[in-house]
Write a protein that holds these residues in place. Structure first.
Motif, mmCIF file in Angstrom:
data_model
loop_
_atom_site.group_PDB
_atom_site.id
_atom_site.type_symbol
_atom_site.label_atom_id
_atom_site.label_comp_id
_atom_site.label_asym_id
_atom_site.label_seq_id
_atom_site.Cartn_x
_atom_site.Cartn_y
_atom_site.Cartn_z
ATOM 1 N N LEU A 2 0.870 -1.172 0.000
ATOM 2 C CA LEU A 2 0.000 0.000 0.000
ATOM 3 C C LEU A 2 0.905 1.219 0.000
ATOM 4 O O LEU A 2 1.809 1.330 0.826
ATOM 5 C CB LEU A 2 -0.867 0.032 1.264
ATOM 6 C CG LEU A 2 -2.166 -0.736 1.235
ATOM 7 C CD1 LEU A 2 -2.805 -0.713 2.614
ATOM 8 C CD2 LEU A 2 -3.130 -0.199 0.204
ATOM 9 N N ILE A 3 0.682 2.125 -0.926
ATOM 10 C CA ILE A 3 1.539 3.307 -1.000
ATOM 11 C C ILE A 3 0.704 4.571 -0.822
ATOM 12 O O ILE A 3 -0.463 4.618 -1.196
ATOM 13 C CB ILE A 3 2.336 3.370 -2.324
ATOM 14 C CG1 ILE A 3 1.401 3.457 -3.537
ATOM 15 C CG2 ILE A 3 3.275 2.179 -2.444
ATOM 16 C CD1 ILE A 3 2.088 3.819 -4.830
ATOM 17 N N ASP A 4 1.330 5.576 -0.253
ATOM 18 C CA ASP A 4 0.688 6.873 -0.053
ATOM 19 C C ASP A 4 0.701 7.649 -1.364
ATOM 20 O O ASP A 4 1.715 7.670 -2.079
ATOM 21 C CB ASP A 4 1.419 7.674 1.018
ATOM 22 C CG ASP A 4 1.306 7.043 2.389
ATOM 23 O OD1 ASP A 4 0.174 6.720 2.783
ATOM 24 O OD2 ASP A 4 2.347 6.858 3.047
ATOM 25 N N ILE A 5 -0.431 8.276 -1.644
ATOM 26 C CA ILE A 5 -0.549 9.080 -2.866
ATOM 27 C C ILE A 5 -1.235 10.396 -2.552
ATOM 28 O O ILE A 5 -1.796 10.581 -1.476
ATOM 29 C CB ILE A 5 -1.343 8.317 -3.967
ATOM 30 C CG1 ILE A 5 -2.752 7.907 -3.489
ATOM 31 C CG2 ILE A 5 -0.595 7.091 -4.418
ATOM 32 C CD1 ILE A 5 -3.850 8.671 -4.104
ATOM 33 N N GLU A 6 -1.169 11.307 -3.514
ATOM 34 C CA GLU A 6 -1.935 12.542 -3.469
ATOM 35 C C GLU A 6 -2.552 12.730 -4.847
ATOM 36 O O GLU A 6 -2.107 12.119 -5.822
ATOM 37 C CB GLU A 6 -1.053 13.732 -3.103
ATOM 38 C CG GLU A 6 0.048 14.013 -4.109
ATOM 39 C CD GLU A 6 0.979 15.135 -3.689
ATOM 40 O OE1 GLU A 6 0.667 15.857 -2.729
ATOM 41 O OE2 GLU A 6 2.021 15.295 -4.346
ATOM 42 N N LEU A 7 -3.575 13.526 -4.934
ATOM 43 C CA LEU A 7 -4.168 13.872 -6.219
ATOM 44 C C LEU A 7 -3.671 15.245 -6.621
ATOM 45 O O LEU A 7 -3.785 16.210 -5.853
ATOM 46 C CB LEU A 7 -5.693 13.853 -6.146
ATOM 47 C CG LEU A 7 -6.328 12.483 -5.942
ATOM 48 C CD1 LEU A 7 -7.850 12.611 -5.823
ATOM 49 C CD2 LEU A 7 -5.967 11.537 -7.070
ATOM 50 N N ARG B 207 10.520 6.686 -5.261
ATOM 51 C CA ARG B 207 10.607 5.310 -5.756
ATOM 52 C C ARG B 207 9.319 4.914 -6.470
ATOM 53 O O ARG B 207 9.343 4.321 -7.548
ATOM 54 C CB ARG B 207 10.872 4.339 -4.598
ATOM 55 C CG ARG B 207 10.829 2.885 -4.994
ATOM 56 C CD ARG B 207 10.888 1.976 -3.746
ATOM 57 N NE ARG B 207 10.997 0.582 -4.091
ATOM 58 C CZ ARG B 207 9.965 -0.224 -4.352
ATOM 59 N NH1 ARG B 207 8.738 0.242 -4.308
ATOM 60 N NH2 ARG B 207 10.160 -1.484 -4.650
ATOM 61 N N GLU B 208 8.193 5.254 -5.889
ATOM 62 C CA GLU B 208 6.903 4.882 -6.468
ATOM 63 C C GLU B 208 6.571 5.735 -7.694
ATOM 64 O O GLU B 208 5.909 5.267 -8.611
ATOM 65 C CB GLU B 208 5.800 4.965 -5.420
ATOM 66 C CG GLU B 208 5.986 4.013 -4.268
ATOM 67 C CD GLU B 208 6.124 2.547 -4.703
ATOM 68 O OE1 GLU B 208 5.547 2.158 -5.735
ATOM 69 O OE2 GLU B 208 6.818 1.795 -4.005
ATOM 70 N N ARG B 209 7.044 6.968 -7.724
ATOM 71 C CA ARG B 209 6.850 7.793 -8.927
ATOM 72 C C ARG B 209 7.604 7.188 -10.101
ATOM 73 O O ARG B 209 7.104 7.154 -11.226
ATOM 74 C CB ARG B 209 7.350 9.217 -8.689
ATOM 75 C CG ARG B 209 6.466 10.015 -7.802
ATOM 76 C CD ARG B 209 6.951 11.435 -7.693
ATOM 77 N NE ARG B 209 6.460 11.986 -6.449
ATOM 78 C CZ ARG B 209 7.011 13.007 -5.822
ATOM 79 N NH1 ARG B 209 8.066 13.606 -6.339
ATOM 80 N NH2 ARG B 209 6.495 13.438 -4.703
ATOM 81 N N ILE B 210 8.812 6.684 -9.831
ATOM 82 C CA ILE B 210 9.609 6.052 -10.877
ATOM 83 C C ILE B 210 8.936 4.770 -11.353
ATOM 84 O O ILE B 210 8.864 4.504 -12.553
ATOM 85 C CB ILE B 210 11.049 5.796 -10.390
ATOM 86 C CG1 ILE B 210 11.765 7.139 -10.161
ATOM 87 C CG2 ILE B 210 11.815 4.916 -11.379
ATOM 88 C CD1 ILE B 210 13.075 7.033 -9.423
ATOM 89 N N ARG B 211 8.409 3.969 -10.426
ATOM 90 C CA ARG B 211 7.708 2.739 -10.809
ATOM 91 C C ARG B 211 6.476 3.061 -11.655
ATOM 92 O O ARG B 211 6.120 2.328 -12.564
ATOM 93 C CB ARG B 211 7.282 1.943 -9.571
ATOM 94 C CG ARG B 211 8.440 1.290 -8.860
ATOM 95 C CD ARG B 211 7.995 0.488 -7.643
ATOM 96 N NE ARG B 211 7.382 -0.760 -8.099
ATOM 97 C CZ ARG B 211 6.112 -1.107 -7.869
ATOM 98 N NH1 ARG B 211 5.322 -0.337 -7.161
ATOM 99 N NH2 ARG B 211 5.638 -2.246 -8.316
ATOM 100 N N ALA B 212 5.812 4.172 -11.363
ATOM 101 C CA ALA B 212 4.600 4.544 -12.078
ATOM 102 C C ALA B 212 4.888 5.142 -13.452
ATOM 103 O O ALA B 212 4.069 5.014 -14.360
ATOM 104 C CB ALA B 212 3.786 5.538 -11.248
ATOM 105 N N ALA B 213 6.031 5.779 -13.612
ATOM 106 C CA ALA B 213 6.307 6.490 -14.862
ATOM 107 C C ALA B 213 7.468 5.899 -15.651
ATOM 108 O O ALA B 213 7.356 5.632 -16.833
ATOM 109 C CB ALA B 213 6.582 7.960 -14.581
ATOM 110 N N GLY B 214 8.587 5.727 -15.000
ATOM 111 C CA GLY B 214 9.795 5.268 -15.675
ATOM 112 C C GLY B 214 10.985 6.056 -15.184
ATOM 113 O O GLY B 214 10.878 6.872 -14.267
#
Length: 98
Positions: free
Chosen positions: A60-65, A76-83
């Motif tokens: 489970l990862i923390d996000i914002e809109l 780390r999660e931004r990289i996983r989501a985008a590249g």
């Protein structure tokens, strides 16, 4: 706010659990949860996929809109989501929108 992420076992692709309880290849399709009960339900669905050998590394990862788009808080999660951050022509960020 949180979303559930994992890696698909067949190809290692970073995926996110959608409201339809299928693993989506883009974070924009992820189900967003806002409370502990919903987090638990999301995790249980993810654990079922893990038990079926569909995914590994559930988290489970923390996000914002931001402007209506899901943005992970951790780099780390931004990289996983985008590249990769140094090659915008690679990864999910380089894919054309359908």
């Amino acid at each position: 706010m949180k979303v559930l992420t994992a890696n698909r076992l067949t190809d290692g692709e970073a995926v996110w659990l959608s409201a339809a309880r299928v693993w989506a290849e883009t974070i924009d399709e992820a189900e967003i949860v806002n409370d502990k009960t919903a987090e638990t339900e999301l995790e249980q669905a993810g654990k079922a996929s893990f038990a079926n050998n569909e995914v590994v590394d559930l988290e489970l990862i923390d996000i914002e809109l931001v402007d209506g788009l899901i943005r992970p808080l951790r780099l780390r999660e931004r990289i996983r989501a985008a590249g990769p951050t140094n090659r915008l022509d690679l990864g999910k960020q380089a894919r054309t929108a359908a």
